[in-house]
Design an enzyme around this catalytic site. Structure first.
Site, mmCIF file in Angstrom:
data_model
loop_
_atom_site.group_PDB
_atom_site.id
_atom_site.type_symbol
_atom_site.label_atom_id
_atom_site.label_comp_id
_atom_site.label_asym_id
_atom_site.label_seq_id
_atom_site.Cartn_x
_atom_site.Cartn_y
_atom_site.Cartn_z
ATOM 1 N N THR A 274 46.420 49.675 37.943
ATOM 2 C CA THR A 274 45.099 49.147 38.305
ATOM 3 C C THR A 274 45.178 48.334 39.598
ATOM 4 O O THR A 274 44.370 48.516 40.508
ATOM 5 C CB THR A 274 44.599 48.224 37.177
ATOM 6 O OG1 THR A 274 45.697 47.390 36.776
ATOM 7 C CG2 THR A 274 44.073 49.004 36.011
ATOM 8 N N PHE A 404 36.489 44.254 35.805
ATOM 9 C CA PHE A 404 37.488 43.774 34.850
ATOM 10 C C PHE A 404 36.963 43.818 33.408
ATOM 11 O O PHE A 404 37.500 43.147 32.526
ATOM 12 C CB PHE A 404 37.945 42.365 35.224
ATOM 13 C CG PHE A 404 38.757 42.335 36.511
ATOM 14 C CD1 PHE A 404 40.106 42.654 36.512
ATOM 15 C CD2 PHE A 404 38.154 42.025 37.716
ATOM 16 C CE1 PHE A 404 40.850 42.656 37.683
ATOM 17 C CE2 PHE A 404 38.888 42.022 38.909
ATOM 18 C CZ PHE A 404 40.242 42.344 38.891
ATOM 19 N N CYS A 411 39.502 41.878 30.855
ATOM 20 C CA CYS A 411 40.895 41.905 31.312
ATOM 21 C C CYS A 411 41.577 40.530 31.214
ATOM 22 O O CYS A 411 41.150 39.583 31.873
ATOM 23 C CB CYS A 411 40.912 42.378 32.758
ATOM 24 S SG CYS A 411 42.569 42.528 33.402
HETATM 25 C C1 HEM Z 1 42.717 45.253 39.695
HETATM 26 C C2 HEM Z 1 43.430 45.206 38.592
HETATM 27 C C3 HEM Z 1 42.863 45.378 37.205
HETATM 28 C C4 HEM Z 1 41.696 45.962 36.779
HETATM 29 C C5 HEM Z 1 40.623 46.629 37.637
HETATM 30 C C6 HEM Z 1 41.652 45.836 35.336
HETATM 31 C C7 HEM Z 1 40.603 46.275 34.547
HETATM 32 C C8 HEM Z 1 40.519 46.079 33.181
HETATM 33 C C9 HEM Z 1 39.394 46.449 32.365
HETATM 34 C C10 HEM Z 1 38.124 47.132 32.860
HETATM 35 C C11 HEM Z 1 39.668 46.092 31.089
HETATM 36 C C12 HEM Z 1 38.762 46.248 29.865
HETATM 37 C C13 HEM Z 1 38.954 47.597 29.215
HETATM 38 C C14 HEM Z 1 38.030 47.852 28.046
HETATM 39 O O1 HEM Z 1 37.056 47.140 27.815
HETATM 40 O O2 HEM Z 1 38.285 48.853 27.348
HETATM 41 C C15 HEM Z 1 40.994 45.503 31.098
HETATM 42 C C16 HEM Z 1 41.642 45.030 29.973
HETATM 43 C C17 HEM Z 1 42.953 44.602 29.984
HETATM 44 N N1 HEM Z 1 43.750 44.384 31.078
HETATM 45 FE FE1 HEM Z 1 43.243 44.693 33.008
HETATM 46 N N2 HEM Z 1 42.794 45.212 34.921
HETATM 47 C C18 HEM Z 1 43.554 44.906 36.023
HETATM 48 C C19 HEM Z 1 44.788 44.263 36.039
HETATM 49 C C20 HEM Z 1 45.473 43.866 34.923
HETATM 50 C C21 HEM Z 1 46.754 43.185 34.934
HETATM 51 C C22 HEM Z 1 47.508 42.766 36.202
HETATM 52 C C23 HEM Z 1 47.121 43.016 33.639
HETATM 53 C C24 HEM Z 1 48.349 42.337 33.072
HETATM 54 C C25 HEM Z 1 49.064 41.464 33.725
HETATM 55 C C26 HEM Z 1 46.066 43.574 32.806
HETATM 56 C C27 HEM Z 1 46.073 43.606 31.436
HETATM 57 C C28 HEM Z 1 44.987 43.975 30.652
HETATM 58 C C29 HEM Z 1 44.998 43.918 29.195
HETATM 59 C C30 HEM Z 1 46.179 43.514 28.316
HETATM 60 C C31 HEM Z 1 43.716 44.308 28.781
HETATM 61 C C32 HEM Z 1 43.212 44.372 27.333
HETATM 62 C C33 HEM Z 1 42.588 43.031 26.997
HETATM 63 C C34 HEM Z 1 42.059 42.957 25.563
HETATM 64 O O3 HEM Z 1 41.381 43.874 25.115
HETATM 65 O O4 HEM Z 1 42.317 41.932 24.933
HETATM 66 N N3 HEM Z 1 45.098 44.073 33.633
HETATM 67 N N4 HEM Z 1 41.491 45.500 32.373
#
Ligand code: HEM
Length: 505
Positions: A274, A404, A411
């Protein structure tokens, strides 16, 4: 029909066929982009039928904002995410809302994303970026942006979260874990997309057989990391240390080893592609617009001064306000995790008049919601970082920008990603002049996330004289602390399991 919405129907693309439904018009190599094309003219909500599976998509910003209301709606797992559970189990991304492992891991890991934790990651992020620059300085010719940004973000997440070095910059090829992980995840995705087809079981078994060695390799490597850390020196400060050694402060519960493996995998996957896509899109747009590039370089020169080896301090990262807008705007046009899925907590009637029950779900298509002309204007497809100037953002429909995700399942790594991406962009633009091939046309690869394909940059070291000249000619804005920066977000807690701040893991 699965996800049948009590038999209600929505507009659908032309050319629907018996049995297969709308499946034939979808480009399997680029399903998101073909869905975006086919959605044109269908309004804020539409459907596609694939055999006996109905997909309902939301593209209008107002309706998407309604679905962001946490009191009425919550995250749902699309068939693609359900398929990933085979591999990532009850990891944070793929857990169902009511699974206790989600609450446990969420509560335990939130402190790993506090301001104090980010201060510890900062030098690790800088060191990984320096390794990338060293590798660039020792070779000639254009660089493959997406490939190199992916190496960088993979190293950053693995070193900060698990104190594991994949040696990406010293190898010609990526560490074997990376292609194995991608192959295993793509196998899961393929199985998810076949799910609705007749004969899916047979095809799934064939995919499983072909994928078995990838899956076994990934599982054993991750289990090895866990076993080594269990017997080695205790380290409570990285994500793995927290998962291994910290009980839940109220219940005393701990994550089991299988769930820890699923969480490591989740963080490795969610935490690198991402961010690498976000960096690559930002660099693509920077390389296309000399005025935007000049402004970005003037800003980094003003904050960092004439020495191209200067590294930003933790506090300085918040001063790159223009870079933040460039990143935000890139993520508006191409949100690298391009969709999430919502269901109502109880049966409800949408503003469109449709009844939605808890078993119904709808996929919010972010690149379309982020280009809704009602919110973003008729030029919504154009790249313009100034859309995110406070005076332009003020009054915009709330919940109309969601790269995010939304709500409690949004996120967890947002601050991490923003800090890392801004820091890398700042150093890169301070250190190099960049030039893209003027004939390159943006092509987007759809892997697990979105990423420019075949995008190369020619990079030229900047000399102090060039930096000084650019700074003089530039239009940098006063570098006060960014009001929307990563470290000033509400909810950014200042405590972190008592781990020392400032020491790199
Ligand atoms: C530009 C970078 C990133 C974008 C665009 C992004 C985007 C997202 C999005 C849209 C979701 C929600 C997904 C859903 O509702 O099904 C999400 C969840 C998550 N992201 Fe990111 N993310 C990014 C970077 C990161 C990074 C760097 C990490 C870890 C260090 C991370 C870890 C997670 C985790 C663990 C979730 C699940 C959270 C939960 O449901 O409790 N993401 N992300």
């Amino acid at each position: 029909m699965r996800n049948d919405w009590s038999g209600q129907t929505f507009p659908h693309p032309s050319g629907r066929k018996p049995v297969v439904g709308d499946a034939l018009g979808t480009d399997v190599r680029a399903p998101l982009q073909s869905t975006m094309r086919r959605a044109e003219g269908l309004g804020p909500i539409f459907e596609m039928q694939v055999f006996d599976q109905k997909f309902v998509f939301v593209t209008g910003a107002e309706l998407a904002a309604e679905l962001a209301d946490e009191s009425r709606f919550e995250k749902a797992l699309s068939p693609a995410l359900v398929a990933l559970r085979e591999f990532a189990g009850q990891g944070l991304f793929t857990a169902y809302n009511d699974e206790t492992n989600w609450t446990l891991a969420h509560d335990l890991l939130r402190p790993a994303f506090t301001k104090a934790a980010m201060q510890r990651y900062h030098p690790v992020m800088l060191a990984a970026a320096q390794e990338l620059f060293d590798s660039w300085d020792s070779r000639e010719g254009p660089v493959d942006v997406s490939a190199d940004m992916t190496k960088l973000t993979m190293e950053t997440i693995s070193r900060t979260a698990f104190s594991t070095d994949f040696g990406s910059f010293s190898r010609a090829e990526p560490h074997p874990f990376i292609p194995a992980m991608i192959a295993a995840l793509q196998a899961g995705q393929r199985k998810g997309s076949l799910n609705a087809m007749p004969g899916a079981g047979l095809m799934a078994r064939r995919i499983d057989r072909k994928n078995a060695h990838h899956q076994a390799y990934v599982d054993s490597l991750l289990d090895g990391i866990i076993a080594e850390r269990r017997t080695g020196e205790a380290d409570d400060c990285d994500l793995l240390g927290i998962m291994l050694h910290t009980p839940h402060p109220e219940t005393g519960e701990r994550l089991d080893d299988l769930n820890i493996r699923h969480q490591i995998l989740t963080f490795l996957v969610a935490g690198h592609e991402t961010t690498s896509g976000a960096l690559s899109f930002a660099l693509y747009y920077l390389s296309r617009d000399p005025a935007v590039l000049a402004k970005a370089q003037a800003e980094v020169d003003e904050v960092l001064g004439p020495n191209r080896d200067t590294e930003p301090t933790f506090e300085q990262v918040a001063k790159f306000r223009y870079l933040r807008r460039v990143l935000d705007e890139g993520l508006r046009l191409w949100p690298t995790a391009p969709a999430f899925t919502r269901s109502p907590r109880e049966t409800t009637v949408l503003s469109t008049g449709h009844t939605m029950r808890p078993e119904d779900w709808a996929i919010v298509v972010l690149p379309m919601m982020h280009r809704d002309p009602e919110v973003w204007g008729e030029d919504a497809g154009e790249f313009d970082p100034d859309r995110f100037l406070p005076e332009n953002a003020r009054g915009r429909l709330p919940h109309s920008y969601k790269p995010f995700g939304t709500g409690e399942r949004s996120c967890i790594g947002r601050q991490f990603a923003l800090h890392e991406a801004i820091l890398v962009l700042a150093r890169l633009l301070h250190r190099y002049d960049i030039a893209g091939d003027p004939d390159y046309e943006l092509e987007i690869a759809e892997r697990l996330t979105l990423m420019p394909r075949g995008f190369e940059l020619t990079i030229t070291p900047r000399t102090p004289a060039r930096v000084a000249a650019a700074a003089e000619a530039g239009q940098a804005e006063p570098s006060e602390v960014c009001p929307v920066s990563s470290i000033d977000q509400p909810g950014f807690q200042a405590t972190s399991h008592g781990c020392p701040s400032g020491s790199a893991k």
